[in-house]
Design a protein around this motif. Sequence first.
Motif, mmCIF file in Angstrom:
data_model
loop_
_atom_site.group_PDB
_atom_site.id
_atom_site.type_symbol
_atom_site.label_atom_id
_atom_site.label_comp_id
_atom_site.label_asym_id
_atom_site.label_seq_id
_atom_site.Cartn_x
_atom_site.Cartn_y
_atom_site.Cartn_z
ATOM 1 N N ALA A 7 0.679 -1.104 -0.248
ATOM 2 C CA ALA A 7 -0.438 0.346 0.359
ATOM 3 C C ALA A 7 0.969 1.478 0.088
ATOM 4 O O ALA A 7 0.344 2.521 -0.219
ATOM 5 C CB ALA A 7 -0.988 0.093 1.158
ATOM 6 N N ALA A 8 2.380 1.483 0.490
ATOM 7 C CA ALA A 8 3.180 2.570 0.738
ATOM 8 C C ALA A 8 3.910 2.781 -0.798
ATOM 9 O O ALA A 8 4.658 3.928 -0.696
ATOM 10 C CB ALA A 8 3.605 2.302 1.920
ATOM 11 N N PHE A 9 3.399 1.640 -1.484
ATOM 12 C CA PHE A 9 4.685 1.879 -3.448
ATOM 13 C C PHE A 9 3.669 2.661 -3.347
ATOM 14 O O PHE A 9 2.770 3.388 -4.021
ATOM 15 C CB PHE A 9 4.574 0.428 -3.985
ATOM 16 N N ALA A 10 4.753 4.105 -3.507
ATOM 17 C CA ALA A 10 4.205 4.790 -4.944
ATOM 18 C C ALA A 10 5.134 5.860 -6.231
ATOM 19 O O ALA A 10 6.330 4.872 -6.095
ATOM 20 C CB ALA A 10 4.172 6.036 -4.429
ATOM 21 N N ASP A 11 5.296 5.832 -7.040
ATOM 22 C CA ASP A 11 5.494 6.503 -8.514
ATOM 23 C C ASP A 11 5.295 7.396 -8.886
ATOM 24 O O ASP A 11 4.553 8.528 -8.269
ATOM 25 C CB ASP A 11 5.862 5.743 -9.633
ATOM 26 N N VAL A 12 5.909 8.538 -9.998
ATOM 27 C CA VAL A 12 6.046 10.018 -9.638
ATOM 28 C C VAL A 12 4.006 9.855 -10.416
ATOM 29 O O VAL A 12 3.476 11.383 -10.234
ATOM 30 C CB VAL A 12 6.540 10.309 -10.895
ATOM 31 N N ALA A 13 3.663 8.483 -10.880
ATOM 32 C CA ALA A 13 2.258 9.465 -11.875
ATOM 33 C C ALA A 13 1.298 8.757 -10.905
ATOM 34 O O ALA A 13 0.597 9.840 -11.204
ATOM 35 C CB ALA A 13 1.958 8.090 -12.839
ATOM 36 N N SER A 14 1.335 7.866 -10.065
ATOM 37 C CA SER A 14 0.578 8.675 -9.363
ATOM 38 C C SER A 14 0.343 9.569 -7.546
ATOM 39 O O SER A 14 -0.629 9.644 -6.831
ATOM 40 C CB SER A 14 1.170 6.816 -8.091
ATOM 41 N N LEU A 15 1.213 10.408 -7.761
ATOM 42 C CA LEU A 15 0.871 11.970 -7.240
ATOM 43 C C LEU A 15 -0.055 12.659 -8.130
ATOM 44 O O LEU A 15 -0.604 13.381 -7.471
ATOM 45 C CB LEU A 15 2.278 12.265 -6.840
ATOM 46 N N GLU A 16 -0.302 12.307 -9.125
ATOM 47 C CA GLU A 16 -1.058 12.699 -9.690
ATOM 48 C C GLU A 16 -2.254 12.228 -9.928
ATOM 49 O O GLU A 16 -3.034 11.877 -11.044
ATOM 50 C CB GLU A 16 -0.466 13.191 -11.694
ATOM 51 N N ASP A 17 -3.114 11.480 -9.316
ATOM 52 C CA ASP A 17 -4.405 10.791 -9.252
ATOM 53 C C ASP A 17 -4.103 9.964 -10.146
ATOM 54 O O ASP A 17 -5.118 9.196 -10.897
ATOM 55 C CB ASP A 17 -5.540 11.900 -10.060
ATOM 56 N N SER A 18 -2.983 8.850 -9.846
ATOM 57 C CA SER A 18 -2.766 7.852 -11.360
ATOM 58 C C SER A 18 -2.859 6.301 -10.283
ATOM 59 O O SER A 18 -1.342 6.454 -10.420
ATOM 60 C CB SER A 18 -2.575 8.258 -12.240
#
Length: 809
Positions: free
Chosen positions: A456-467
Amino acid sequence: MRATRPCRWTALAASVAAACAPFGSLAAPAVPASPGLSSPSTLDLVDAEDDRLPVPAGAEELYLEVSLNQSVTGQLARFLMLDGRLHASAATLRGLGLQWPGSDDAGSRLVALDTIPGLQARYDAGRQHLALTVPLEALSAEREHFGPSAAPPPRVDPASRAPGLLLNYDLYAQGDGDHRSVSGWHELRLFGFGPGLWSNSVVSRATRSPGKDDNDTVRLDTAWRLDLQDSMVSVIAGDTYTGALQWTRPTRIGGVRIARDFALQPYRVTTPLASFAGEAALPSTVDLFIDGIRQSSQQVRPGQFQIDSLPRVSGAGQAQMVITDINGQSRVVDFSLYSSAELLQAGLSDWSLEAGLVRRDYGLRSFAYADEPMASATLRHGVNDLLTVEAHAEGTAELAMAGAGAQVMLGRRGGVLDLSLAGSRHEGRAGRQYGGGWQWASPRFNLALSSLRRDAAFADVASLEDSPLARRSDRAFAGVSLGRVQLGASYLRQDRAQQPRARYANLSLSWQLPRAGYLSFNLNRDLEREDSVHAYLYWSMPLDRRTSVSASARHASGTDGLTVEANRSVDYDRGGWGWRAQASAGDAASAQAEINRLGAHGEWAAGVHHTGGEGGRNTGYASASGSVLLMQGHLFGMRRVDDAFALVSTDGIADVPILLENRLVGRTDAHGLLLVSRLNAWQNNRLSIDPLQAPADVSLDRTELLAVPESRSGMLARFPMRPVLSLQVGLTGADGRPLAAGSPVWLHDADPASAPPLTVVGYDGLLYLEDPPADARLRIGQNGGFCEAALPSVSAERGLVELQGVVCR
């Protein structure tokens, strides 16, 4: 290591004897020339340091041409005849490619040839030739290597560069009794003005309905692109996207991208070559077959060899090497092989670097970008032919993500294994992603498995823009090919945060029917819903090269339908008319009819769609696509250009047929120009003229050229030609009789004593001239003297003109 003398030695024994050293006259049976490989015209002297070794008393010094296992070596070597036995230094024998027990420690001492295990020597004193025959294990020469030649990439001719402005357009309009809509996509390209290419694309929409009108125009992409062919690097400034791997996502950004681009050298092979090693005791011919198709034929010398072949198969295959020696004996060596386009050749790297702002609401807003800049880097590197490693990193001021992966070929039959591991940190939380996959293919079976998991904590740059990212993605596929029948089954699962789990299963069948018919069946099931079975059956049959009929039946969640269709496609090279008619029955009855036209200036289509049932509606629609080009001072209408194109010039000569890869694509217009689209960037595109179809009154400097355009740009492809005025003159003497055939002809101001004749008179006094000067005077040799003739004025500028009764006085 072989040392060579500064002098070169001729292969003729007599010249060798005269130029280099006295030779002995010991009688020996003649050795026939090797039928395997021809003798070179010059010979190298092996181990010139032997000249410094003392010659024992009573020894005779010989310099002999050497053949090894019936293969001409192209070498001279120094030998000593001592007590009737041939000797040579160990260094000389090693230079000839021989090895024997203790050869590495023998230094340069003399070795009697008859003491080397398995060696047979036949000395021909007349030819000053020594034929050595040794077992295969006694050959120490380096492995002979054969592979596809690395031809230089096609080069863009600087003379073909020409500035131009291109507008691509794609328009669509539809309407019924109450609603109207028009939409359009446009792309503007500017090329040839300095380095690189400028482009801008927009989409426009306008709708009208009762009580409401809506119009908007949105910019899509604006960018400048520079391609560096030699280094295979592309630079993009403006709207672009980040690099991605199988376990990462590309992201649209506004900024700068610098990346390796293999498309700049499309003939270069980036995947590992298929390598096959073998050995031959005699000169041999090696034929390489892959899945029964011969790929190459090589002449090899005795010893070890390696043949590299282009990867002709994808997946598992079988190779055979047929080794036939000069005595006609053959043996077959079998190999298993596996090829994958996902691997890189050893030492080859693919990479990209990006920096900029993430694009928001693409296609909805023109200038919406994130507030914080981001950076991204991607790398793939071929460690060897079995292993390719990967790495990716991206981040902003708020987030950092990095990972690594590998693609491993599991031997020659085990398929390709994918592994990846990545981690991220955002708002103080550490996340993790891991994935794996395996795929295996053969001419009959295909298998693929992959899984990608994230916490649940993993993120990339696109996920910061509602993706948001899926927490879990699983895929499985199995396929089998049974000749004309193809069977396949697949499974897909995807879990997203705060959304229901999605799982799908699919079965498919396709069958190539006799007489070129085609049948396919597809069954899809949503495993999370009991009533969600979708089935689709499709059949098609071509009636001729461009006309076909088809029918399809569908079932989905309680709805059924049947559709039949007939269509005629357009010949893309020559253009023309096409049409399509379709009717559907069932829960959504409808009918549709459409015509379309493809010409030199673009393509358009128009049709009507009828929806049946209660409240049926008729909808009309029309579309148009093409390009407008400003180039070389002319404005052209042309077909839509997706990649590269050429403006063909015939120097003002009209109606010249132009062929692309031996296919007629058009004729030049009144200005001697023709636009040829659909060229392949950075590749050789063969443009030609059929001289038999060209105008008869023109002179052609060339009839073929290889056009190499840059990506998404235009080029000038010039066929130099000029109109020709041809005169057929009937010459007579003062007595009215035709001049004698063979009489030499000069222009009046030429000196017959020093200048060669321009031409000669033909039979019946006929003279043929091309483009003579206006009002030309001719001097013609006659009976040891000369006569002169004046050509009358001709008003024509080209073509064939016949002049009769021209008198030479």
